[in-house]
Design an enzyme around this catalytic site. Sequence first.
Site, PDB file in Angstrom:
ATOM      1  N   THR A  96       2.308  -6.947   9.956  1.00  0.00           N
ATOM      2  CA  THR A  96       3.009  -7.332   8.735  1.00  0.00           C
ATOM      3  C   THR A  96       4.462  -6.883   8.809  1.00  0.00           C
ATOM      4  O   THR A  96       4.739  -5.693   8.843  1.00  0.00           O
ATOM      5  CB  THR A  96       2.348  -6.700   7.496  1.00  0.00           C
ATOM      6  OG1 THR A  96       0.958  -7.052   7.502  1.00  0.00           O
ATOM      7  CG2 THR A  96       2.988  -7.191   6.224  1.00  0.00           C
ATOM      8  N   SER A 152       6.672  -6.852   6.634  1.00  0.00           N
ATOM      9  CA  SER A 152       7.149  -6.176   5.430  1.00  0.00           C
ATOM     10  C   SER A 152       6.313  -4.947   5.103  1.00  0.00           C
ATOM     11  O   SER A 152       6.219  -4.535   3.959  1.00  0.00           O
ATOM     12  CB  SER A 152       7.107  -7.153   4.250  1.00  0.00           C
ATOM     13  OG  SER A 152       5.788  -7.604   4.031  1.00  0.00           O
ATOM     14  N   CYS A 153       5.714  -4.345   6.128  1.00  0.00           N
ATOM     15  CA  CYS A 153       4.777  -3.251   5.862  1.00  0.00           C
ATOM     16  C   CYS A 153       5.479  -1.988   5.399  1.00  0.00           C
ATOM     17  O   CYS A 153       4.842  -1.081   4.895  1.00  0.00           O
ATOM     18  CB  CYS A 153       3.949  -2.949   7.109  1.00  0.00           C
ATOM     19  SG  CYS A 153       4.934  -2.406   8.521  1.00  0.00           S
ATOM     20  N   GLY A 154       6.813  -1.909   5.611  1.00  0.00           N
ATOM     21  CA  GLY A 154       7.542  -0.746   5.133  1.00  0.00           C
ATOM     22  C   GLY A 154       7.540   0.418   6.093  1.00  0.00           C
ATOM     23  O   GLY A 154       8.150   1.451   5.826  1.00  0.00           O
TER      24      GLY A 154
END
Length: 275
Positions: free
Chosen positions: A112, A114-116
């Site tokens: 992902t 946008s998993c951070g």
Amino acid sequence: MGRVTERRRVVRIRSGVEGVRPDTLVAEEPLEIRLNGKPLAITMRTPGDDFALAAGFLVSEGVLGAASDVQAVTYCEGATEDGSNTYNVVNVQLAAGVPVPDITLERNVYTTSSCGLCGKASLDAVRTATRFPGVAEDPVRISADVLGGLPDRLRASQKVFDRTGGLHAAGLFTAQGELLDLREDVGRHNAVDKIVGRALQSGLLPLAGAVLLVSGRASFELAQKAVMAGIPVLAAVSAPSSLAVDLALESGMTLVGFLRGPDMNIYAGEERITR
């Protein structure tokens, strides 16, 4: 099984004239992917090529590397309370001896964009998980003229897009510009998974010498999927993300963005593009 398109009523206004008509829309339904009977992921997709989508997703997860890794791919029966099959749940049963990954939150490090989590962790995860680390050594070369013509070839082959205007596409090409495969989906990542999954089913992984073209931007997730499938050249008609560029540089993959006819930006691996 779900349809690729559906019809909906729409009020259409053109040049101030209003009318009511049916409109063709791309279908969007959830697909749950199970691994050895256990839930692994849910993605919103356009129905079709679901088995390939699941297989391609598992290639990007580092679970699969060859068709022999799979014992069976099936739709799960009785997915609703009344026992009817929705065709929205797919189970991938691994062949005997294939390691089953630990299905935890940790796997999202490299699935992902946008998993951070930090970029270095994402890059490290792809490096350690890939079955095909030889992308950097791939000797393929493609001319800028051939590369510049690929978006038009991709667009001309998008049959469902012509009816709906609402689909992403991924196309797999040779260095000579021959279209090997094309998949469309409401999610650009699903279109790539379908391409990779079909290649796995046909025994074609790694996709050495191939060029992957995507109709939108080149996110880290798409770059990751290309690297995991052994694809040496990824091109996009829109912009790449910074982490996608980092991954291309790290892995030795060629990354091209803003590919529009003769114009393009080469972000990594420029030696593969002959001028």
